[in-house]
Scaffold this active site. Structure first.
Site, PDB file in Angstrom:
ATOM      1  N   ASP A  29       0.795  -1.226   0.000  1.00 25.98           N
ATOM      2  CA  ASP A  29       0.000   0.000   0.000  1.00 25.98           C
ATOM      3  C   ASP A  29       0.834   1.286   0.000  1.00 25.98           C
ATOM      4  O   ASP A  29       1.798   1.406   0.765  1.00 25.98           O
ATOM      5  CB  ASP A  29      -0.873   0.056   1.256  1.00 25.98           C
ATOM      6  N   GLU A  82     -10.515  -1.679   4.072  1.00 23.66           N
ATOM      7  CA  GLU A  82      -9.200  -1.150   4.429  1.00 23.66           C
ATOM      8  C   GLU A  82      -8.995   0.228   3.814  1.00 23.66           C
ATOM      9  O   GLU A  82      -9.726   0.650   2.917  1.00 23.66           O
ATOM     10  CB  GLU A  82      -8.090  -2.083   3.922  1.00 23.66           C
TER      11      GLU A  82
END
Length: 701
Positions: free
Chosen positions: A47, A247
């Site tokens: 990420d 998320e």
């Protein structure tokens, strides 16, 4: 080393300004190395974190394993750019505590803000501190330097600060974690509490943090005056796509049609991505935010019940066998009835309707046979149904007219059902049957079908507003520090389904193209528009416009290269062949014999742009990788369709229309896959304009 309070994170082996450059082993020309997407010189990344813009420099932090090319010892890598195109890799910003031998804390995803007013008190000598808020992951039970006790596997929110514009960081060990556990009544979710998205809210003069309670599909919103002390303000969810954990929440304002302000909530989820994909995806909501509460617009929410003008042909409800419903069964389905109850992995948003459906998993995947509907006359423009299960043509739904199979749909190797629609407008008045087949006995050797209906409006197979309809766009995050009308995001170009096994070395993963966002009203609804944000004029060359009055069949383009920017515009087709799929597009990253190729095109019958990577090169590392990915895209008012296509050494990104439809897909073609051609099936495509530009490597300075 004994930990002090606060504990200073030291960087070993590299000065803070030293650039990581390619050595003998890493010259940034390895097979599959992206040439205009950021990737670290080596090791694992996932990420994007802490995106921030300051003083002409874009800072990209990201999840990084300093010890290898697999997930582990998660730290924050760091790279900077002045143009979102050429990147300089810096030393690790936040290194897993205790790395490499005894990791006691990993640094999961989060954000960075510039505390201009020094609300945190971290500033010194007039320097505004940068503050990172991230999720601390504690592999073992322990007592922290702050005196707090944490459990094994706990996720909590912590902060660190920098006084040198993000080059080195000091963790706030005097009080970390500043949000130690989820709020009541969700304290039992301490293993799944992560990814704070932080920003300053001007109207209420306070900091906002949006944190995910991942498995409950909830976002909890906190407020703070100093980035150290946080109070719970509200929660959001569950709603729309909930097929996997939520998320990386990110909340920000954007002008709508250049004026009225709306708020956007980005959310990633895994699994449960866009229809036709397996694994990860990123969705968004449009709404309002008042400083404490995010409220989604009503037309940003989906109920998944199908078109309002539906005429139900078969819903599989009631106590009757298939035969009693008029369906002809063969093989193991002889004498069988629709399945009852809940399928594994189902939920109210992505599941079937009612209490029953076709589920051919009767004797496990060994079950085979066919189900053929009663004959009917095609009376409406569209036939709609929910479908899930296997993605191969041995588990499929077929439309048969006069003995010919004219339409076929399959699942996405997932139990979740999504809407599929056949455009049968050219077949109205003809007699037909629908056939459900299961000839597969292994893997995803079954199919799920429900709610077959006829309508004059298309069923949306959308259970969410997807930022990107491809399989490889996840954890999108925006840069803090930019004006609201210059909101720019970067995403991880990978998918948790196969992230750890993609065939790259010595690095694993890259970022997608940075994208500038806008909101535009389309058919009365606010829609996210995306524009590629790299400095293309600095890295592209060539590219005269080629025009073709008509393309029928295949038109060879020869060697076009491996790193490309392609602009393709063409006229919508009036007549659609009832026998052959009506498609137009371009084949890229192909070998000379086209044994390997990636097809990018437009399906006129379904009004969808697509990327077909079923034969794109190496697809062997994961059984679900080969697939076709689609995004809805209506033609422009003048009837034309426009596509921007970006081909790199291991990816294809497509921006359709004005950027309202995007598809991001990794590919792993061979070294000599440099050929291309146009294709038009099911008829002639007219008024074709094409520009192909070669893209220079951003690694060679």
């Amino acid at each position: 080393m004994k930990l002090g309070i606060p504990f200073k994170l030291f960087l070993f082996g590299l000065s803070a300004l030293e650039v990581v450059t390619a050595g003998p082993r890493n010259v940034f020309t390895e097979l599959y190395r992206p040439q205009f997407h950021y990737s670290p010189a080596e090791n694992w990344m996932n990420d994007p974190n802490g995106l921030v813009y300051d003083d002409g420099v874009y800072h990209l932090y990201y999840q990084y394993n300093p010890g290898g090319a697999n997930w582990g010892a998660l730290s924050w890598g760091h790279a900077t750019s002045k143009d979102l195109t050429h990147w300089t890799e810096h030393p690790v910003a936040l290194r897993a505590r205790g790395f490499p031998d005894n990791v006691t804390e990993m640094y999961f995803s989060g954000t960075v803000v510039i505390d201009e007013k020094n609300t945190s008190g971290f500033g010194r000598k007039g320097k505004a501190p940068w503050v990172a808020m991230y999720t601390s992951f504690y592999p073992t039970e322990q007592v922290l330097p702050s005196g707090r006790h944490v459990r094994a596997g706990q996720q909590a929110q912590s902060i660190a600060y920098s006084l040198d514009k993000g080059m080195t960081w000091t963790t706030y060990d005097a009080a970390n974690p500043v949000i130690p556990e989820p709020p009541a009544p969700y304290q039992d979710q301490y293993l799944e509490f992560r990814d704070p998205g932080v920003f300053w809210h001007d109207k209420t003069h306070q900091w906002i943090a949006a944190v995910s309670i991942a498995k409950l599909h909830k976002i909890v919103i906190y407020t703070s005056r100093d980035l150290k002390h946080w109070e719970l303000a509200s929660e959001f969810g569950p709603v729309n796509a909930v097929g996997g954990v939520w998320e990386c929440p990110n909340i920000f304002p954007l002008p709508l049609d250049g004026s009225n302000e709306k708020w956007v909530l980005l959310l990633s989820l895994n699994p449960g991505g866009p229809p036709g994909t397996v694994g990860s995806g990123t969705q968004y909501f449009i709404g309002d935010f008042n400083g404490t509460t995010f409220t989604a617009d009503a037309n940003s929410i989906y109920d998944n019940t199908g078109p309002k003008d539906s005429v139900i042909f078969e819903d599989f409800e009631g106590e009757r066998t298939f035969a009693a419903r008029g369906w002809t069964a063969t093989g193991n389905f002889t004498g069988a009835s629709p399945a009852k109850g809940t399928l594994a992995g189902q939920n109210p948003v992505t599941g079937f309707l009612g209490e029953q459906l076709v589920n051919t998993f009767l004797n496990g995947d060994a079950t085979t046979g066919t189900l053929t509907s009663p004959a009917f006359e095609i009376s409406h423009k569209y036939i709609n149904f929910l479908v899930g299960g296997g993605s191969n043509n041995e588990t499929a739904v077929r439309l048969i007219v006069q003995g010919q199979t004219l339409r076929t749909s399959v699942g996405a190797n997932s139990e979740a059902l999504s809407w599929q629609t056949w455009d049968v407008s050219t077949l109205q008045g003809k007699r037909a049957v629908i056939e459900i087949i299961d000839n597969a006995t292994g893997g995803w050797g079954h199919i799920n079908v429900d709610q077959i209906s006829f309508s004059d409006t298309r069923a949306t197979h959308t259970v969410a507003n997807w930022v990107d309809w491809g399989p490889d766009f996840y954890a999108a995050l925006g840069f803090n520090g930019l004006p609201r009308d210059q909101r720019t995001i970067i995403a991880w170009m990978n998918n948790w389904q196969y992230a750890g096994v993609i065939p790259t070395d010595p690095w694993r993963s890259a970022t997608a193209i940075p994208r500038r966002l806008a909101l535009k009203s389309i058919d009365g609804k606010a829609v996210l528009i995306q524009e590629p944000a790299e400095k293309w004029k600095a890295i592209t060359n060539g590219g005269q416009v080629s025009t073709f009055r008509r393309v029928d069949g295949v038109r060879e383009l020869g060697r076009i290269g491996k790193a490309l920017q392609i602009e393709l515009t063409f006229a919508n087709r009036a007549a659609i062949s009832p026998i052959e799929n009506a498609e137009f597009g371009i084949t890229v990253a192909a070998t000379k014999d086209y044994a390997h190729e990636t097809r990018v095109g437009y399906d006129f019958s379904t009004q969808e742009v697509f990327v077909d990577r079923t034969r794109s090169g190496d697809v062997s590392f994961d059984s679900t990788f080969a697939g076709v990915y689609r995004a809805p895209l209506a033609p422009a008012a003048d009837g034309t369709v426009s596509l921007q296509i970006f081909v790199d050494w291991s990816s294809v990104e497509v921006f359709g229309g004005e950027g309202e439809a995007t598809i991001t897909s990794q590919i792993f073609p061979s070294q000599d896959a440099v050929y291309g051609r146009l294709f038009s099936t099911g008829g002639k495509t007219s008024d074709v304009k094409m520009r192909v530009k070669k893209v220079d490597s951003t690694w060679r300075r």
